[in-house]
Enzyme design. Structure first.
Site, PDB file in Angstrom:
ATOM      1  N   CYS A 197     -11.919  -7.267 -56.646  1.00 45.70           N
ATOM      2  CA  CYS A 197     -11.183  -6.036 -56.280  1.00 45.70           C
ATOM      3  C   CYS A 197      -9.775  -5.734 -56.640  1.00 45.70           C
ATOM      4  CB  CYS A 197     -10.995  -5.897 -54.781  1.00 45.70           C
ATOM      5  SG  CYS A 197     -12.710  -6.164 -53.895  1.00 45.70           S
TER       6      CYS A 197
ATOM      7  N   GLY B 226     -12.521  -3.900 -60.737  1.00 47.00           N
ATOM      8  CA  GLY B 226     -13.863  -3.658 -59.955  1.00 47.00           C
ATOM      9  C   GLY B 226     -14.231  -2.275 -60.543  1.00 47.00           C
TER      10      GLY B 226
ATOM     11  N   ASN C 226      -8.139  -7.224 -50.936  1.00 44.70           N
ATOM     12  CA  ASN C 226      -8.677  -7.840 -52.152  1.00 44.70           C
ATOM     13  C   ASN C 226      -8.279  -9.382 -51.882  1.00 44.70           C
ATOM     14  OD1 ASN C 226      -7.011  -8.578 -55.313  1.00 44.70           O
ATOM     15  ND2 ASN C 226      -9.164  -8.892 -55.049  1.00 44.70           N
ATOM     16  N   GLY C 227      -9.758 -10.206 -52.390  1.00 45.29           N
ATOM     17  CA  GLY C 227      -9.501 -11.582 -52.156  1.00 45.29           C
ATOM     18  C   GLY C 227     -10.876 -11.974 -51.308  1.00 45.29           C
TER      19      GLY C 227
ATOM     20  N   TYR D 244      -7.345 -14.604 -67.706  1.00 47.73           N
ATOM     21  CA  TYR D 244      -8.322 -13.481 -67.940  1.00 47.73           C
ATOM     22  C   TYR D 244      -8.342 -12.279 -67.148  1.00 47.73           C
ATOM     23  CZ  TYR D 244     -13.353 -11.739 -68.014  1.00 47.73           C
ATOM     24  OH  TYR D 244     -14.380 -10.827 -68.230  1.00 47.73           O
TER      25      TYR D 244
END
Ligand code: SF4
Length: 871
Positions: free
Chosen positions: A24, A51, A126-127, A266
């Site tokens: 996310c 996302g 997010n997570g 990345y």
């Protein structure tokens, strides 16, 4: 509620062939005009790489209800001009999602909107929480009915649970119950709030633009709306922005950060700055380190677009091998429909990536990629380059082998056994990819690259590079591991997954990888052969801990430190020039049950300072300058990040004491220490000229006692303190007794002061007659330890400031004066005896060294007792 329809098509997005997907991205905007949602949409577009499954915006103006628009697909598909035009408001939060393996669909799309009796709240996260199952069970038992698989729903339920409190307190309480990774934005119609987990796994940054503030997963989302990066939201921090301005407060103490290093490898966009480090520069350094570690010859270096480009440039510059764009990605592909049949998928790959025949033909090619996860991308690239005429293809991977899955918010990660490097050695991986050579960047090289890129004081999570997870309870990890091995292959939505699956299922393939979980022979071996690891001692984990400690030890002065870490013994150069009759003085101690506080607060970065302080303060009482320190750290299960945090504290303590951390032992003792328990002990060795030893023998009646203030309890009396505070008074670590003006956890973990430098300075200024470290035994037992026979001590308790923690303990526990004075230091950490003539110079010297000091008493005739002027 507006809802955009139309599920997006399933294929990788703009980055080409994905490895792992960041789950996310979040954004929050608050501004004076009504453009919050519009800005939010632009920011979400900048976060599209995080996302591509769904996008959503919640927005409001003060006094209005919150409006929500979300849908499946890319930001540009969900928000057309009409929709964007309708979303007017001063506050907005937004979210892009890559769902958990296809679960949930639109119901998982965030933000989630909650209607409470006290107002509307929208939440985007997010997570991933590692205690999601426990929360689902406990909140479910309390009556919560869950509609989604989103972590935002847990946050919403927890906010409801603490309904009567101020929103800021609700958020803080909520953070106390969340475990794992979460970087979240929360909005009401009046305020924008951000919270970040105490480890800071996922990035979250703060930006400012004229007339407003922005919070976003990455700084590229700030750039796009003209917001200037102000820095990160700190791990464990709550940020509240409303009409009154911005407030930043601790939500939960940070036990040491564990920023996801894969963001730099990345996930993140190269133009982003995360925790002060530019992602592009970090990748460049990874490429450079890779070239330094592996001297390989070739005609050209070819990066894998896009995430391999910076590492490729770094590699080429360091190695001197020419850089060529030998692989090209189709930039305009977008979200293309690809039929799931293998042939169609292979065609799809060629649609996305192709080799530049003129660049690679007849050349020895080194392909630089950021990482290998399943290995299928690498296999295809090798084939493409060979077909384009490359003489040889070597794979250079700018990160260590990925061996474990991520539990902290990276969606659709393969199960551990699907990570190519997890079940295959380098030679098998080489054979399977068809490359001529394969080299990885080492762990150490990766961390060195981050340091070179400017990472300072940031702890990293390296969980997927070896399974050292900063926050997963062992039983949870085991459970998840077991799940992995029995899981069916994931929903195969991308070419990577399908091709891997196809190869696994092809019985004729000579290259079929043998996963341990699939091999009966291997399983039987696991069942019958006892191993050290099966007994609970994981040597690899221990080695990882050692790797992390190496970084910490780099701070140590190197002039006397000949060798230590990794050897059987530490070597120290004892320079005795001009110092005949040198005496070595040694001391050992631990930190007692102060450790229980550190363990319960999951805050380990200062306990090492205490361990050093307790030893070096003993050694300096002889006038000996501490030379080196050794520690012994024992755990039931080695947790490398915890070891790193503890040893960082030890290193800090050594620096404060001016000595070297020469070595230590990290013992793993399963079945001996339970749960998160551990113990630490220390050993300090100092040196002093024999003629300069301070042993108290010259102390005389009438000598003056100078007291040096303590910082609180130091490391003594914690069993009594814990009994009084927690058992008798029923307080909790986050509680904030009025007298203290801060949370108990902060008071109780205040590090022990180290008096070494002040005493060494004092010894230059005056003749010190005697020194007493006020440790276990308090003011009753310690001061007489410096006295010769026939003398006693008289202290005047009215002469120094007694810190409030002692009156709190005395009041809550109804503890008598004598018991207090025999258990605690009562505000004096150290006592110095000097001649009356030297008092002024001594006070001057100690004050110049930064000590708070006063005359607190006198030496009197007696038999080693301590008298108090108020008794
Ligand atoms: Fe990042 Fe890997 Fe840690 Fe997950 S396990 S947070 S991907 S470093």
């Amino acid at each position: 509620m507006l809802m955009a329809g139309g599920r997006g098509l399933t294929s990788p997005g703009w980055r080409g062939i994905p490895k792992w997907r960041e789950r996310c991205g979040v954004v929050g905007i608050i501004c004076q005009d009504a453009s919050a949602a519009e800005r939010g949409i632009y920011s979400l577009q900048a976060l599209q790489h995080r996302g591509q499954e769904s996008a959503g915006i919640a927005c409001a103006s003060p006094g209005d209800g919150i409006r929500l628009h979300k849908g499946m697909g890319l930001v540009s598909e969900v928000f057309d001009q009409d929709v964007a035009g309708r979303l007017k408001g001063n506050i907005a939060i937004g979210h892009v999602l890559y769902s958990k393996g296809g679960l949930g669909g639109i119901s998982d799309a965030e933000p989630l909107l909650f209607h409470y009796p006290w107002g509307d709240v929208a939440i985007a996260t997010n997570g991933a929480l590692v205690n999601a199952e426990e929360l689902r069970a406990s909140l479910g038992a309390a009556g919560a009915a869950f509609q989604t698989t989103s972590d935002a729903e847990f946050v919403g339920c927890l906010l409801a649970k603490h309904g009567s409190e101020h929103l800021e307190d609700k958020v803080r309480r909520c953070m106390m119950e969340l475990e794992g990774a979460y970087s979240a934005v929360i909005m009401t119609s009046k305020s924008l709030i951000a919270m970040r987990d105490p480890r800071g796994f996922r990035p979250l940054c703060l930006g400012k633009f004229p007339g407003g503030w922005a919070i976003a997963s990455e700084s590229c989302a700030l750039d796009v709306i003209g917001a200037e990066l102000q820095g990160r939201v700190e791990p464990g921090e709550i940020v509240i922005i409303d009409r009154e301005g911005i407030r930043r407060t601790e939500g939960r103490p940070c036990p040491g950060s564990a920023m996801c290093i894969f963001e730099y490898v990345y996930f993140a966009r190269p133009d982003s700055i995360i925790e002060g480090v530019n992602v592009s520069q970090a990748r460049h350094e990874m490429g450079r380190m890779l070239a330094k570690e592996h001297k390989v010859s070739a005609d050209i270096v070819v990066p894998v677009p896009e995430a391999g480009v910076e590492a490729g440039l770094g590699f080429a510059r360091e190695s001197g091998i020419p850089f060529e764009y030998g692989l090209v990605r189709n930039r305009y592909l977008g979200r293309t429909f690809i039929r799931p049949e293998p042939d169609a998928r292979r065609l799809g790959v060629r649609l996305k990536l192709n080799a530049v025949r003129q660049a690679v033909k007849g050349k020895h090619v080194l392909v630089v990629d950021d990482s290998i996860v399943r290995g299928t991308t690498s296999t295809r690239l090798v084939t493409l380059l060979r077909e384009a005429g490359a003489k040889s293809v070597g794979l250079m991977i700018a990160s260590p082998p990925v061996t474990h899955r991520c539990y902290y918010g990276v969606g659709t990660t393969p199960a551990n056994h699907e990570c190519l490097a997890a079940s295959n050695g380098a030679s098998s991986v080489l054979r399977m990819t068809g490359a001529d050579s394969l080299n990885y960047l080492s762990w150490e090289g990766l961390l060195e690259a981050m340091r070179n890129a400017g990472a300072r004081d940031i702890g990293f999570c390296l969980g997927c590079f070896g399974g050292c997870y900063p926050v997963v309870a062992p039983q949870k990890a085991e459970k998840l591991e077991n799940l992995d091995s029995s899981e069916k292959p994931e929903k195969l939505e991308d070419p990577d997954s399908l091709e891997k699956s196809e190869r696994l299922e092809n019985p004729d393939s000579p290259e079929k990888p043998e996963c341990p979980e699939e091999s009966g022979e291997a399983v039987e071996e696991q069942e019958t052969q006892a191993t050290y690891a099966a007994a609970g001692v994981d040597i690899d984990r221990g080695m990882k801990a050692v790797e992390l400690i190496k970084g910490v030890l780099k701070k140590m002065p190197s002039d006397r430190f000949i060798s230590g870490l990794g050897g059987f013994g530490g070597s120290f150069l004892l320079d005795c020039r001009g110092l005949e009759d040198i005496v070595l003085v040694a001391g050992t101690d631990g930190v007692g049950t102060k450790l229980r506080i550190a363990i319960e607060a999951n805050r380990h970065n200062t306990i090492g300072i205490d361990a050093v302080a307790m030893c070096v303060n003993d050694v300096i009482t002889s006038g000996a300058k501490p030379l080196f320190f050794l520690d012994y750290l024992a755990q039931g299960r080695i947790e490398p990040q915890k070891v790193q945090a503890v040893v960082s504290g030890v290193a800090e303590g050594c620096m404060r004491a001016g000595c070297v951390l020469l070595g230590g032992e990290t013992a793993e003792m399963p079945g001996f220490y339970g749960g998160a328990d551990y113990d630490i002990a220390g050993f300090a060795v100092g040196a002093v000229k024999r003629s300069e030893i301070i042993d108290g023998s010259t102390i005389q009646s009438g000598d003056i006692l100078i007291g040096l203030a303590s910082s609180g309890l130091h490391s003594n009396g914690y069993s009594l303190a814990r009994h009084v505070l927690f058992d008798m008074a029923g307080l909790n670590l986050p509680d904030e007794p009025e007298e203290l003006g801060r949370q108990l956890v902060d008071e109780l973990l205040e590090p022990t002061l180290i008096y070494v430098r002040s005493i060494l300075n004092l010894a230059e200024a005056v003749t010190i007659r005697g020194l007493a470290h006020i440790t276990g035994g308090g003011l009753i037992d310690n001061p007489p330890r410096m006295l010769p026979p026939g003398l006693a001590i008289k202290l005047d308790p009215r002469s120094w400031h007694v810190p409030p923690i002692f009156s709190v303990l005395q009041r809550l526990g109804n503890v008598g004066d004598h018991e207090m004075r025999r258990t605690f230091n009562m505000g004096l950490g150290f006592i110095v005896a000097v001649r009356p003539d030297d008092v002024e110079s001594a006070l001057e010297s100690l004050t110049a060294s930064g000590e708070q000091c006063r005359v607190v008493g006198q030496v009197i005739p007696g038999n080693g007792e301590v008298l108090f002027a108020d008794e």
